[in-house]
Motif scaffolding. Sequence first.
Motif, PDB file in Angstrom:
ATOM      1  N   TYR A  97       0.849  -1.189   0.000  1.00 64.31           N
ATOM      2  CA  TYR A  97       0.000   0.000   0.000  1.00 64.31           C
ATOM      3  C   TYR A  97       0.882   1.235   0.000  1.00 64.31           C
ATOM      4  CZ  TYR A  97      -3.243  -3.475   1.873  1.00 64.31           C
ATOM      5  OH  TYR A  97      -4.005  -4.589   2.072  1.00 64.31           O
ATOM      6  N   ARG A  98       0.311   2.368  -0.390  1.00 67.26           N
ATOM      7  CA  ARG A  98       1.057   3.627  -0.333  1.00 67.26           C
ATOM      8  C   ARG A  98       1.504   3.901   1.102  1.00 67.26           C
ATOM      9  NH1 ARG A  98      -2.218   7.920  -2.946  1.00 67.26           N
ATOM     10  NH2 ARG A  98      -2.039   9.484  -1.408  1.00 67.26           N
ATOM     11  N   ALA A  99       0.612   3.628   2.046  1.00 69.52           N
ATOM     12  CA  ALA A  99       0.934   3.672   3.473  1.00 69.52           C
ATOM     13  C   ALA A  99       0.428   2.356   4.050  1.00 69.52           C
ATOM     14  CB  ALA A  99       0.260   4.856   4.147  1.00 69.52           C
ATOM     15  N   THR A 100       1.307   1.608   4.695  1.00 71.12           N
ATOM     16  CA  THR A 100       0.947   0.298   5.232  1.00 71.12           C
ATOM     17  C   THR A 100       0.843   0.371   6.753  1.00 71.12           C
ATOM     18  OG1 THR A 100       2.084  -0.785   3.391  1.00 71.12           O
ATOM     19  CG2 THR A 100       1.620  -2.138   5.326  1.00 71.12           C
ATOM     20  N   PHE A 101      -0.283  -0.128   7.272  1.00 71.74           N
ATOM     21  CA  PHE A 101      -0.540  -0.123   8.710  1.00 71.74           C
ATOM     22  C   PHE A 101      -0.763  -1.554   9.190  1.00 71.74           C
ATOM     23  CE2 PHE A 101      -1.824   3.939   7.075  1.00 71.74           C
ATOM     24  CZ  PHE A 101      -1.334   4.843   8.008  1.00 71.74           C
ATOM     25  N   ALA A 102      -0.372  -1.811  10.423  1.00 72.89           N
ATOM     26  CA  ALA A 102      -0.628  -3.104  11.048  1.00 72.89           C
ATOM     27  C   ALA A 102      -1.778  -2.937  12.030  1.00 72.89           C
ATOM     28  CB  ALA A 102       0.611  -3.604  11.774  1.00 72.89           C
ATOM     29  N   TRP A 103      -2.849  -3.693  11.808  1.00 76.28           N
ATOM     30  CA  TRP A 103      -3.939  -3.752  12.760  1.00 76.28           C
ATOM     31  C   TRP A 103      -3.580  -4.872  13.726  1.00 76.28           C
ATOM     32  CZ3 TRP A 103      -9.170  -3.165   9.690  1.00 76.28           C
ATOM     33  CH2 TRP A 103      -9.128  -1.979   8.950  1.00 76.28           C
ATOM     34  N   VAL A 104      -3.426  -4.554  15.000  1.00 73.30           N
ATOM     35  CA  VAL A 104      -2.879  -5.476  15.998  1.00 73.30           C
ATOM     36  C   VAL A 104      -4.011  -6.188  16.744  1.00 73.30           C
ATOM     37  CG1 VAL A 104      -1.365  -5.677  18.007  1.00 73.30           C
ATOM     38  CG2 VAL A 104      -0.883  -3.945  16.249  1.00 73.30           C
ATOM     39  N   PHE A 105      -3.982  -7.529  16.699  1.00 77.70           N
ATOM     40  CA  PHE A 105      -5.019  -8.352  17.332  1.00 77.70           C
ATOM     41  C   PHE A 105      -4.441  -9.198  18.455  1.00 77.70           C
ATOM     42  CE2 PHE A 105      -6.821  -7.461  13.173  1.00 77.70           C
ATOM     43  CZ  PHE A 105      -8.127  -7.147  13.494  1.00 77.70           C
ATOM     44  N   GLU A 106      -5.269  -9.414  19.478  1.00 81.01           N
ATOM     45  CA  GLU A 106      -4.919 -10.274  20.618  1.00 81.01           C
ATOM     46  C   GLU A 106      -6.102 -11.179  20.943  1.00 81.01           C
ATOM     47  OE1 GLU A 106      -3.909  -7.754  23.914  1.00 81.01           O
ATOM     48  OE2 GLU A 106      -1.977  -7.193  23.048  1.00 81.01           O
ATOM     49  N   ASN A 107      -5.821 -12.240  21.690  1.00 81.65           N
ATOM     50  CA  ASN A 107      -6.857 -13.143  22.216  1.00 81.65           C
ATOM     51  C   ASN A 107      -7.745 -13.736  21.133  1.00 81.65           C
ATOM     52  OD1 ASN A 107      -5.914 -12.589  24.837  1.00 81.65           O
ATOM     53  ND2 ASN A 107      -7.231 -10.791  24.968  1.00 81.65           N
ATOM     54  N   ALA A 108      -7.131 -14.297  20.113  1.00 79.13           N
ATOM     55  CA  ALA A 108      -7.879 -14.904  19.013  1.00 79.13           C
ATOM     56  C   ALA A 108      -8.630 -16.146  19.465  1.00 79.13           C
ATOM     57  CB  ALA A 108      -6.926 -15.263  17.876  1.00 79.13           C
ATOM     58  N   VAL A 109      -9.810 -16.335  18.879  1.00 82.14           N
ATOM     59  CA  VAL A 109     -10.661 -17.490  19.161  1.00 82.14           C
ATOM     60  C   VAL A 109     -11.190 -18.021  17.834  1.00 82.14           C
ATOM     61  CG1 VAL A 109     -12.839 -18.232  20.215  1.00 82.14           C
ATOM     62  CG2 VAL A 109     -11.388 -16.582  21.397  1.00 82.14           C
ATOM     63  N   ARG A 110     -11.049 -19.311  17.614  1.00 81.68           N
ATOM     64  CA  ARG A 110     -11.670 -19.957  16.450  1.00 81.68           C
ATOM     65  C   ARG A 110     -12.963 -20.608  16.927  1.00 81.68           C
ATOM     66  NH1 ARG A 110     -10.849 -22.245  11.366  1.00 81.68           N
ATOM     67  NH2 ARG A 110      -8.649 -21.666  11.231  1.00 81.68           N
ATOM     68  N   TYR A 111     -14.070 -20.342  16.216  1.00 83.74           N
ATOM     69  CA  TYR A 111     -15.334 -20.964  16.566  1.00 83.74           C
ATOM     70  C   TYR A 111     -15.267 -22.451  16.223  1.00 83.74           C
ATOM     71  CZ  TYR A 111     -17.079 -16.140  16.676  1.00 83.74           C
ATOM     72  OH  TYR A 111     -17.261 -14.816  16.935  1.00 83.74           O
ATOM     73  N   HIS A 112     -15.876 -23.269  17.062  1.00 81.40           N
ATOM     74  CA  HIS A 112     -15.892 -24.718  16.836  1.00 81.40           C
ATOM     75  C   HIS A 112     -16.509 -25.028  15.475  1.00 81.40           C
ATOM     76  CE1 HIS A 112     -16.201 -28.969  17.657  1.00 81.40           C
ATOM     77  NE2 HIS A 112     -17.479 -28.926  17.372  1.00 81.40           N
ATOM     78  N   ARG A 113     -17.551 -24.280  15.140  1.00 79.99           N
ATOM     79  CA  ARG A 113     -18.223 -24.438  13.861  1.00 79.99           C
ATOM     80  C   ARG A 113     -18.384 -23.039  13.258  1.00 79.99           C
ATOM     81  NH1 ARG A 113     -23.995 -27.137  14.193  1.00 79.99           N
ATOM     82  NH2 ARG A 113     -23.395 -26.602  16.285  1.00 79.99           N
ATOM     83  N   PRO A 114     -17.936 -22.818  12.003  1.00 79.25           N
ATOM     84  CA  PRO A 114     -18.124 -21.489  11.388  1.00 79.25           C
ATOM     85  C   PRO A 114     -19.605 -21.109  11.388  1.00 79.25           C
ATOM     86  CG  PRO A 114     -16.681 -22.839  10.046  1.00 79.25           C
ATOM     87  CD  PRO A 114     -17.261 -23.744  11.103  1.00 79.25           C
ATOM     88  N   ILE A 115     -19.852 -19.804  11.515  1.00 78.02           N
ATOM     89  CA  ILE A 115     -21.218 -19.305  11.622  1.00 78.02           C
ATOM     90  C   ILE A 115     -21.561 -18.512  10.358  1.00 78.02           C
ATOM     91  CG2 ILE A 115     -22.762 -17.845  12.966  1.00 78.02           C
ATOM     92  CD1 ILE A 115     -20.943 -18.443  15.386  1.00 78.02           C
ATOM     93  N   PRO A 116     -22.646 -18.874   9.674  1.00 78.43           N
ATOM     94  CA  PRO A 116     -23.028 -18.158   8.452  1.00 78.43           C
ATOM     95  C   PRO A 116     -23.564 -16.757   8.772  1.00 78.43           C
ATOM     96  CG  PRO A 116     -24.684 -19.787   9.014  1.00 78.43           C
ATOM     97  CD  PRO A 116     -23.554 -19.969   9.990  1.00 78.43           C
ATOM     98  N   TYR A 117     -23.423 -15.874   7.804  1.00 77.33           N
ATOM     99  CA  TYR A 117     -23.970 -14.520   7.952  1.00 77.33           C
ATOM    100  C   TYR A 117     -24.454 -14.061   6.584  1.00 77.33           C
ATOM    101  CZ  TYR A 117     -20.092 -12.324   5.515  1.00 77.33           C
ATOM    102  OH  TYR A 117     -19.201 -11.949   4.537  1.00 77.33           O
ATOM    103  N   ILE A 118     -25.220 -12.991   6.573  1.00 78.37           N
ATOM    104  CA  ILE A 118     -25.708 -12.411   5.331  1.00 78.37           C
ATOM    105  C   ILE A 118     -24.728 -11.319   4.909  1.00 78.37           C
ATOM    106  CG2 ILE A 118     -27.620 -11.219   4.189  1.00 78.37           C
ATOM    107  CD1 ILE A 118     -28.314 -14.035   5.273  1.00 78.37           C
ATOM    108  N   HIS A 119     -24.123 -11.474   3.728  1.00 77.61           N
ATOM    109  CA  HIS A 119     -23.144 -10.487   3.272  1.00 77.61           C
ATOM    110  C   HIS A 119     -23.862  -9.330   2.570  1.00 77.61           C
ATOM    111  CE1 HIS A 119     -19.083  -9.204   2.312  1.00 77.61           C
ATOM    112  NE2 HIS A 119     -19.595  -8.756   1.184  1.00 77.61           N
TER     113      HIS A 119
END
Length: 159
Positions: free
Chosen positions: A95-117
């Motif tokens: 990117y012209r300017a690159t940024f890092a979005w910093v994440f902590e405490n990640a959780v994977r759901y046991h089963r993916p959950i559908p959503y309406i896009h």
Amino acid sequence: MARQIESEAVKIPAKGLIVREPWVSALVDGRKKWELRGSKTAHRGSTAFIAAGSGLVLGEAILVDVVGPLDRDSLSGSKNLHLVDLDWETIALPYRATFAWVFENAVRYHRPIPYIHPRGAVIWVDLSKTAREVLADAGSGKTSVITAKASFLAKSGIR
């Protein structure tokens, strides 16, 4: 590594970030701490991770900071955080300017959950209260994905 939680116990965050594979899996598994983006975000807090093009929420983490703009040395020295294994000294920056979005405490759901896009969403998806309730029902197995989508569409007035 990230913890894994049952979909039935999930209160889905109100905001979902769309991320392509293999990066979304690395984020929900807790292996990837930085998501590289071309802009800052004011959002902080719980963030759902959506696998691009899948219609599924895979997990969540807490967005705690934004770092940048990053230069070549910063990107090269932080491969263990963003997992992008490139020769940052010679390749064009993403990117012209690159940024890092910093994440902590990640959780994977046991089963993916559908959503309406929603039409036009490319970075963020607003997972409103109504949508989250319907998603929780679909994720719990109480109703089918098709029934959950139909229910959401009816409640939201979308045809």
